[in-house]
Design a protein around this motif. Structure first.
Motif, short mmCIF file in Angstrom:
data_model
loop_
_atom_site.label_atom_id
_atom_site.label_comp_id
_atom_site.label_asym_id
_atom_site.label_seq_id
_atom_site.Cartn_x
_atom_site.Cartn_y
_atom_site.Cartn_z
N THR A 1 -28.69 -15.01 -7.67
CA THR A 1 -28.93 -15.60 -8.98
C THR A 1 -30.36 -15.34 -9.45
OG1 THR A 1 -27.31 -17.34 -8.52
CG2 THR A 1 -28.88 -17.74 -10.29
N HIS B 1 -14.58 -17.32 -14.64
CA HIS B 1 -15.13 -16.50 -13.57
C HIS B 1 -14.65 -15.06 -13.69
CE1 HIS B 1 -16.99 -16.17 -9.57
NE2 HIS B 1 -16.00 -15.32 -9.28
N PRO C 1 -25.32 -16.18 -12.96
CA PRO C 1 -25.38 -17.63 -12.70
C PRO C 1 -24.13 -18.37 -13.12
CG PRO C 1 -26.91 -16.99 -14.46
CD PRO C 1 -26.44 -15.74 -13.82
N GLY D 1 -21.81 -20.47 -10.54
CA GLY D 1 -21.38 -21.85 -10.72
C GLY D 1 -19.87 -22.01 -10.68
N THR D 2 -19.15 -21.14 -11.39
CA THR D 2 -17.70 -21.23 -11.39
C THR D 2 -17.13 -20.85 -10.03
OG1 THR D 2 -17.59 -18.99 -12.32
CG2 THR D 2 -17.45 -20.83 -13.86
N TRP E 1 -21.23 -34.80 -11.84
CA TRP E 1 -20.57 -33.65 -11.24
C TRP E 1 -19.26 -33.34 -11.96
CZ3 TRP E 1 -21.26 -29.49 -8.56
CH2 TRP E 1 -20.19 -28.85 -7.96
N LEU F 1 -20.02 -31.58 -15.16
CA LEU F 1 -20.47 -30.21 -14.98
C LEU F 1 -19.32 -29.29 -14.58
CD1 LEU F 1 -23.87 -30.75 -13.10
CD2 LEU F 1 -23.56 -30.02 -15.46
N THR F 2 -18.41 -29.79 -13.76
CA THR F 2 -17.33 -28.95 -13.24
C THR F 2 -16.04 -29.08 -14.02
OG1 THR F 2 -16.62 -30.68 -11.68
CG2 THR F 2 -18.30 -29.10 -10.91
#
Length: 734
Positions: A18, A165, A302, A306-307, A519, A522-523
């Motif tokens: 990253t 992704h 990045p 994350g994904t 969380w 974010l997800t």
């Protein structure tokens, strides 16, 4: 195996890759900025003229350099003090500082070595190697998911994290491959790991001994355009044995400082040209647009990181850990799983454990890894196949049917298919049926007759297990306990009741949004992200399989809404329709990306009856710009015209273009398929214009709609099957 090659380098080198990508993306801006800011030489300007102008401005000039961006920089000594400046070729005068800015220097040091010298360079080279492994394994995984490289940009489905992704990877992977390969080449060159590629010619042994020729009098310089210049070094003052050194994009040579004669010349070797090309491709120096494109692609890293972590965590939660899983080449039993949400893996883990206790060697893997040529010791192949949507392959079985079709010859070992699904859906175990049909067509021997497990039933699974044990001569008792999904508490805000007069009690239930952790936000886990058409699952009190209801709202609406009809003997529907405001239920969310309006301005034809209006109402509520035609079937408008007032408002607001209702209780029963026939001309015209058809409701209604549309579209040469194949006909049927 490919998944492991993709997963572990990504997880282990996550921060490094990253950092490498972000710093590289930031540096990609500077070549373009340099090219825009630097004064450019005219096409007919010669090196001789440029050198004369610079020498007139800076008599102590030692060197003139031209960067691939076209920026010209001069270096000189003035009374023992060094100086440097960016030069305007038209005047020879300095116009800007030659030193890179502090930000650029800092980013370059970070990107190349983490400010740690050779150790940092090695670390960043390891990061580039990890990026290369991720890119190559990612190409293999995407190709497997889409059915081959020729289908690289095929439409994706599944959870948002997975789609994001892959979508980014499909675009960025070419740039990441290029960046990682060139970075490794440059690192190898830095540490002297590559063969010598040649250099300047040997300095001439004899020179004229004369000095003082002006650059304008040197023929070679007058014949060399500035556009080809790399570097011109002036002879050291007072040293009659020195010479001019000229470097261009063709090679390097020495010029006599007294006569201007060309003393020696060496063309660039192939190795030098390759090294320069790799430097250009990696840095963007000389190809600013390419550099910006690579920088943009690097910005996807990045997001993919994350994904990717979100997918890994989701897989760990949804897929049980299988201990003592044997390699495919060593296992007697090959157990392949096709699953979308992960529940089928739990059944595979139960069977794996039971067979292992019985002394068998077992390999469990996804159906997408089907590779019969590697099953050297296998004596049987078991396929656990769930179904996605309207009969499609689930995520972990992508490409299985294509692999099966290409498999020649098939392994001489028997096969058994066990389908997983919900019998209340019309496409019950459709993918498992397709697998069975394809295997039969190939002549694959069956170990057991095809069978199914309804709604994750432990009883169905145990029954099949006993049949398998009897076939294998093993006392096989399968006691499977499904993993309960993670639920959240929903509080009822309001309810509206309908249908009592026609013996079909129905309620629109609106719940408050549950509080989400950071969380989850974010997800996108839990109820942090959902759309109308997604599914909410509610567990019965008896611990049976959850009941799923289509959502009539999206996250942006600020509430969770469903439409529920009370069924005689229905545990969940009875409980829901008995709720009062302030009371709570526990529920979980299941994405349903296959039932979405999609983007664009093409018309929508929404067809629903009864509680099937739920997700369609959610689509209308969220509509802003596209024409929508709603066909809604009800028993009687005075009792079960769900969303009556909202529909009137949506029409006034332009969210609903046209409403066509069908009433089934009256003097002349009228159903939605009858309404479609009555509007056949307009329906045909809308579909010709690219309309997307969305059907929600009971299976009998959906079958009637399909039949009606087949008749309506026949004169135009279209069929519902053709629309489904193109993603323009989707159903949510129960």
């Amino acid at each position: 195996m490919i998944r492991a090659f993709h997963r572990w380098p990504g997880l282990l080198a996550l921060a490094l890759v990253t950092l490498l990508a972000l710093s590289g993306a930031a540096l990609s801006v500077f070549p373009a900025a340099e090219q825009l800011a630097a004064p450019q030489a005219s096409a007919d300007l010669s090196v001789a003229t440029l050198a004369g102008r610079v020498q007139a401005a800076y008599p102590g000039v030692e060197q003139i350099r031209r960067a691939p961006s076209g920026r010209v920089t001069a270096y000189w000594f003035d009374q023992g003090t060094p100086g440097a400046a960016v030069i305007d070729p038209a005047t020879g005068q300095g116009v800007a500082s030659a030193d890179p800015g502090q930000v650029q220097r800092w980013l370059t040091g970070l990107h190349r070595s983490l400010f740690l010298g050779d150790g940092g360079r090695l670390a960043m080279a390891a990061g580039a190697a990890a990026m290369l492994v991720l890119s190559l394994s990612g190409v293999a995984l995407v190709a497997r998911r889409t059915g081959g490289l020729r289908h690289w940009f095929t439409r994706l489905r599944g959870p948002l994290a997975g789609r994001l992704h892959v979508e980014i990877a499909r675009i960025a992977v070419a740039g990441l491959l290029l960046s990682s390969v060139t970075a490794l080449w440059m690192a190898a060159s830095t540490f002297g790991l590559l063969p010598e590629t040649g250099g300047a010619p040997a300095f001439p042994a004899a020179v004229s001994g004369q000095t003082g020729i002006a650059p304008a009098q040197i023929v070679t310089l007058t014949q060399t355009p500035v556009s080809t210049l790399r570097e011109l070094s002036f002879p050291y003052p007072g040293d009659a044995t020195d010479a001019f050194t000229l470097k261009t994009d063709r090679g390097t040579g020495y010029l006599d400082q007294g006569t201007g004669a060309l003393l020696a010349w060496a063309d660039l070797t192939a190795g030098q040209r390759m090294s320069e090309t790799i430097y250009m491709l990696h840095t963007g120096q000389g190809a600013a647009l390419l550099g910006l494109m690579l920088g943009l692609m690097a910005l996807g890293v990045p997001v993919m990181a994350g994904t990717g972590v979100a997918l890994w965590l989701s897989a760990r939660r949804g897929r049980p850990r299988i201990r003592d899983n044997q390699p495919a080449s060593q296992a007697e039993t090959i157990l392949l799983v096709g699953s979308e949400a992960g529940s089928t893996w739990g059944f595979a883990a139960t069977l794996h454990e039971a067979l292992t206790r019985a002394g068998q060697t077992v390999h469990v893997g996804p159906m997408s890894d089907f590779a019969p040529e590697t099953y050297g010791r296998a004596r049987r192949i078991l396929l656990f196949a769930a179904t996605y949507g309207d009969g499609a392959a689930p995520a972990s079985a992508a490409g299985f049917l294509d692999r099966l079709e290409r498999a020649t010859p098939l392994p001489e070992i028997p096969m058994a298919v066990l389908g997983f699904g919900d019998r209340s859906f019309p496409a019950y175990c459709a993918f498992a049926n397709a697998v069975t049909s394809a295997a039969c067509a190939k002549g694959w021997e069956a170990l057991l007759p095809p069978d199914t497990v309804d709604r994750q039933s432990p009883q169905d699974f145990a029954r099949w297990g006993r049949a398998l044990g009897q076939r294998l001569g093993l006392p096989l008792e399968l006691s499977h306990q499904p993993v309960a999904p993670r639920t959240q508490t929903l509080t009822l805000l309001s309810r509206r009741d309908y249908g009592a007069e026609v013996q079909a009690p129905t309620a629109i239930l609106r719940f408050a949004l549950p509080r989400q952790s950071l969380w989850q936000r974010l997800t996108g886990a839990g109820f942090a992200r959902f759309s109308a058409g997604d599914l909410i699952g509610i567990l019965p009190d008896d611990g049976a399989a959850p009941r799923l209801y289509s959502l009539a709202s999206g996250r942006r609406d600020g509430f969770v809404e469903i439409v529920v009809r009370k069924h005689p003997g229905g545990l969940v529907s009875s409980r829901l329709t008995a709720l009062h405001p302030g009371e709570t239920i526990t529920a979980f969310l299941r994405p349903n990306p296959g039932f979405r309006p999609g983007r664009g301005k093409a018309p929508l034809i929404l067809i629903g009856a009864g509680t099937g209006i739920g997700p369609l109402a959610g689509f209308l509520r969220a509509n802003r710009r596209r024409p929508v035609h709603l066909f809604f079937g009800m028993r009687h408008p005075d009792s079960d015209f769900l969303y009556h007032s909202e529909i009137a408002d949506w029409q006034a607001q332009g969210r609903l273009t046209r409403l066509v209702t069908a009433v089934s209780r009256g003097v002349k029963p009228h159903y939605v398929q009858d309404a479609l026939h009555a509007e056949a001309a307009q329906v045909t015209q809308l579909i010709r214009e690219g309309a997307r058809v969305m059907v929600c409701g009971g299976r009998d209604m959906a079958a009637g709609v399909t039949e009606a549309l087949a008749e309506i579209l026949a004169p135009s040469g279209l069929t519902p099957a053709m629309l489904k194949a193109g993603g323009r006909y989707v159903e949510d049927v129960y």
